[in-house]
Design an enzyme around this catalytic site. Structure first.
Site: not given
Ligand code: F58
Length: 792
Positions: A343, A521-522, A527, A629, A633
């Site tokens: 990811h 988003k985060r 971003k 994602t 939406k």
């Molecule tokens: C996200 N990653 C990607 N990671 O940033 C986003 O582009 C993608 O659409 C999504 O995954 C699904 O494939 C993501 O959300 C985290 O939350 C990590 C989890 C572990 C700790 C650091 C952040």
């Protein structure tokens, strides 16, 4: 339904209707809905055993579920019945639904994707288990104090969780530390510390309730008995020590891992849930099969990022140490079961464990990882190492132990091939495949956006809820004035409701006719929420310079959390709040521009904001956002995107048509090239009077008069090392925003473009994504013939 709710109120909760709170009604309704799920659930399990079907196991540290009442009621087709029952009982259905706390067992997209996949696996009738951790505290609660983010513990489990079934009989002993003995050609691991993993099951019933899978979340318990002797001596702390130690493991989502203790805890969490899941699936397999060599025919295990990557060595350990298979055969068998989803390409997010730590916590696994590394070298001399510079590289481990590795959008997958895993890709040219992310149309349109959902159903029937590609039929209505007006009216209704909510929660009056421009988003530098707020200030400047010019009124809406230790992201939050305070109180711009940043963004807030958005901000530095994602939406709910050619934006733009998408900015290739140009950021700032002016104002403390040097570091950083190229994309972003303004002022064209977006988003349903995984990675079929037709 009414009787069932009352029965639960009385018999399960011990409450009398006359003295019940909204919480009691909500729990009673949830239990009544859960009752309706159980038969489907049992039937599905029985059918899976009877047909000896292959099962999918989705291992994920995170499941960002949100609320479940509406989702479950919708999938069971019981929304109207539940509403009517509660109304007859004198209760407000909407208030009851809103009483449910969000299950926030995830950080962002990765966790939410796992939750969408659970819905789809059940809707498609694929036998599957989701495996994760039942965190006592989910993602922290965010408050703003004087504009700064302040975190407190989230407490969803202080109330009863009506969806889960506790399974005290399902327990596995999970060891940590200790040493390994080798004799007679065998390895014996003697862990020093042990905890018990106990299961909690949540049934997940798919669309129209035809199939039910299980989300099994593990909770840690002490393995040793309560120390009564210490307790009786009065040493209460010693008596509770093993309990405290065990509870720590399933206590919080993503503990701060900047300290050594935090790193060790995170590694223990990963092993804890992965080992319990692998033991559980092996037990299930062996209850029905004799030969462990048949495992790959019946079991597909998907690793959601590298967090469960220890599954490879754990499977090998169990097969070689406990089932006596030769190591190389165990490695090959494990590989045939495992798939790994990547990811991120961000180097800091690729997991690496120091061998000292990994060897201390999992000594046998370190030996096995060395064996896997050697096995790979023997087969492919010169292959990238798993163990290098005293670190275990979990990405390489996951890649080498998986038979398929997937990226989450077309662009991301190409970058996975050409950057992080280029050497491994050369050795294994067919291993990497793409599975572009998708979203569940049930939660993200049908349930969260009643005005639009009802309109679509009136127009083309309700088949789209199960088969989102049916939305294509709406393309024929883009020239139909009456339909476009109805489409705009649905959006207007959502915006009015959101405006009321903003007034209540943030105390800011916004005009529902202004353009609602949303970035949720985060908070992360890549971003580029920073670029958005800089553009906001630039727009404000120009509005003040010529207040009587023709402006498109805007409401800029932000939502998102910063990781507690991420200083720059927290400064960006502070800046947005500081800018909002100044702009929202400016009588010159008044209703022309407002900035809103409601605290504690979560799934429920997303469900409120997305249906009301006109413009979706997807503005990451090209090459950095794996997929996104949220972008899907928004487009599905009829927002136009302003975005870069990054992640799934590329595919969204192809589907909705380039003329219905506001594209700007450098491409991924140009980003890499630009970074080689000496002083690129300073040059970009100096070439843009508009940007220079904004940065000057922020650096001078115009938005932070109480602390004029507050943003020196942030602004200085942009001049000196703007790694995410905010400065380089700024002008083209500003100009594209003005183009969006112009189109918005011509309302009918905007509505037609927005409708094209909704009509073209069918491909982004996670139906398509899950079918792709089932076909290319898991090799599974749907068991439930009555489930959504598998057309793959
Ligand atoms: C996200 N990653 C990607 N990671 O940033 C986003 O582009 C993608 O659409 C999504 O995954 C699904 O494939 C993501 O959300 C985290 O939350 C990590 C989890 C572990 C700790 C650091 C952040």
């Amino acid at each position: 339904m009414k009787e069932e709710i009352l029965r639960h109120l009385c018999k399960s909760l011990g409450k009398d209707a006359a003295h019940s709170s909204v919480h009691d009604w909500r729990v009673a309704l949830s239990l009544a809905l859960r009752d309706r799920m159980v038969d489907h659930w049992f039937r599905s399990t029985r059918e899976t055993y009877e047909t000896r079907a292959k099962r999918v196991y989705y291992l994920s540290m995170e499941f960002l579920i949100g609320r479940l009442v509406e989702d479950m009621a919708a999938n069971l087709g019981l929304v109207e019945e539940a509403r009517a029952a509660l109304t007859e009982l004198g209760q407000d259905y909407d208030a009851v639904v809103l009483n449910e706390p969000d299950a926030a067992l995830g950080n962002g997209g990765l966790g939410r994707l796992a939750a969408c996949f659970m819905d789809l696996l059940a809707s498609l009738g694929i036998p599957a288990y989701g495996y994760g951790i039942r965190y006592e505290h989910g993602l922290f609660k965010q408050d703003f104090v004087d504009g700064r983010q302040v975190e407190t513990a989230e407490t969803w489990l202080t109330q009863r969780n009506p969806w889960e079934f506790e399974r005290p009989e399902v327990q596995f002993r999970i060891g940590f530390g200790g040493h390994v003995d080798h004799h007679d050609g065998k390895a014996y691991w003697h862990p020093w510390e042990t905890v018990l993993a106990t299961a909690y099951d949540t049934p997940v019933v798919g669309w129209q309730g035809k199939w039910g899978n299980t989300l099994r979340l593990w909770s840690a318990r002490p393995a040793s008995k309560f120390d009564l002797e210490s307790f009786n001596r009065g040493d209460y702390l010693a008596a509770g020590r093993s309990e405290a130690l065990a509870r720590t493991i399933s206590r919080v989502l993503y503990p701060d891992d900047t300290t050594e203790a935090g790193k060790e805890l995170r590694l223990k969490q990963e092993y804890f849930f992965t080992a319990a899941s692998i033991m559980d699936l092996l037990r299930r397999f062996l209850s029905d099969h004799d030969d462990i060599r048949e495992l790959p025919q019946y079991v597909a295990i998907q690793l959601n990022d590298t967090h469960p990557a220890i599954a490879g060595p754990e499977l090998v350990r169990l097969m070689s140490d406990e089932h006596n298979l030769p190591m190389d055969e165990a490695i090959e068998l494990a590989r045939r079961c495992l798939g790994y989803t990547n990811h991120t390409l961000l180097p800091e997010a690729l997991e690496r464990w120091h061998v000292g730590l990994l060897g201390r916590v999992l000594p046998r696994h370190l030996e096995i990882i060395r064996a896997i590394d050697e096995d790979q070298q023997a087969r492919h001399p010169g292959s990238p190492r798993i163990l290098e510079h005293d670190h275990v590289h979990m990405g390489e481990l996951a890649f080498i132990m998986a038979h398929k590795v997937n990226g989450v959008s077309a662009l991301h997958t190409e970058l996975v091939k050409s950057t992080v895993f280029s050497d491994l890709h050369r050795i294994h040219p067919t291993r990497i495949v793409n599975q572009t992310n998708g979203i569940t149309p049930r939660r993200w349109l049908h349930t969260c956006n009643a005005p639009l959902s009802n309109l679509i159903t009136r127009e083309i029937g309700d088949g789209w809820v199960a088969d989102l590609e049916k939305l294509k039929a709406l393309n024929q209505r883009t020239g139909d004035r009456e339909f476009l007006d109805a489409f705009s009216a649905a959006k207007r209704q959502n915006k009015t409701e959101l405006a009321d909510w903003i007034a209540q929660t943030c105390g800011i009056a916004v005009d529902p006719d202004a353009m609602f421009d949303v970035q949720i988003k985060r908070i992360h530098e890549y971003k580029r929420q920073l670029m958005n707020i800089l553009e906001t200030v630039a727009l404000w400047n120009e509005m003040r310079d010529a207040p009587d010019a023709e402006w498109t009124p805007r409401v800029k809406i932000f939502g998102g959390k910063a990781a507690p230790g991420y200083h720059v992201a927290k400064q960006i939050i502070h800046l947005i709040n500081d800018v909002a305070r100044v702009i929202n109180n400016d009588p010159v711009t008044g209703d022309l521009l407002k900035v809103v940043f409601p605290a504690n963004y979560n799934v429920t807030m997303a469900e409120r904001l997305i249906p009301a958005a006109d413009l979706s901000e997807q503005i990451s530095t090209a090459g950095k956002e794996a997929s996104g994602t949220g972008n899907m939406k928004f487009a599905l709910n009829g927002a136009l995107t302003i975005g870069t050619l990054d992640g799934a934006n590329v595919e969204i733009r192809e589907h909705v048509g380039s003329e219905n998408f506001f594209l700007f900015g450098l491409t991924a290739r140009e980003v890499v090239e630009r970074r080689h140009v000496h002083g690129y950021a300073r040059a970009a700032i100096e070439a843009s009077p508009r940007l220079s002016r904004v940065l000057g104002q922020i650096a001078d403390g115009q938005f932070s008069p109480e602390d004029s040097s507050r943003y020196h570091g942030l602004v200085g950083g942009l001049y000196d090392h703007d790694y995410f190229l905010v400065t380089c994309d700024f002008d083209s972003y500003f100009d594209t925003q003005r183009r969006a303004d112009q189109v918005y002022r011509n309302g009918s064209n905007w509505a037609a473009m927005a409708l094209r977006n909704t009509a073209s988003m069918g491909w982004f349903s996670s139906d398509r994504t899950i079918r792709g995984y089932a076909r290319d990675i898991w090799q599974v079929d749907a068991v439930d013939r009555a489930g959504l037709e598998m057309t793959a």
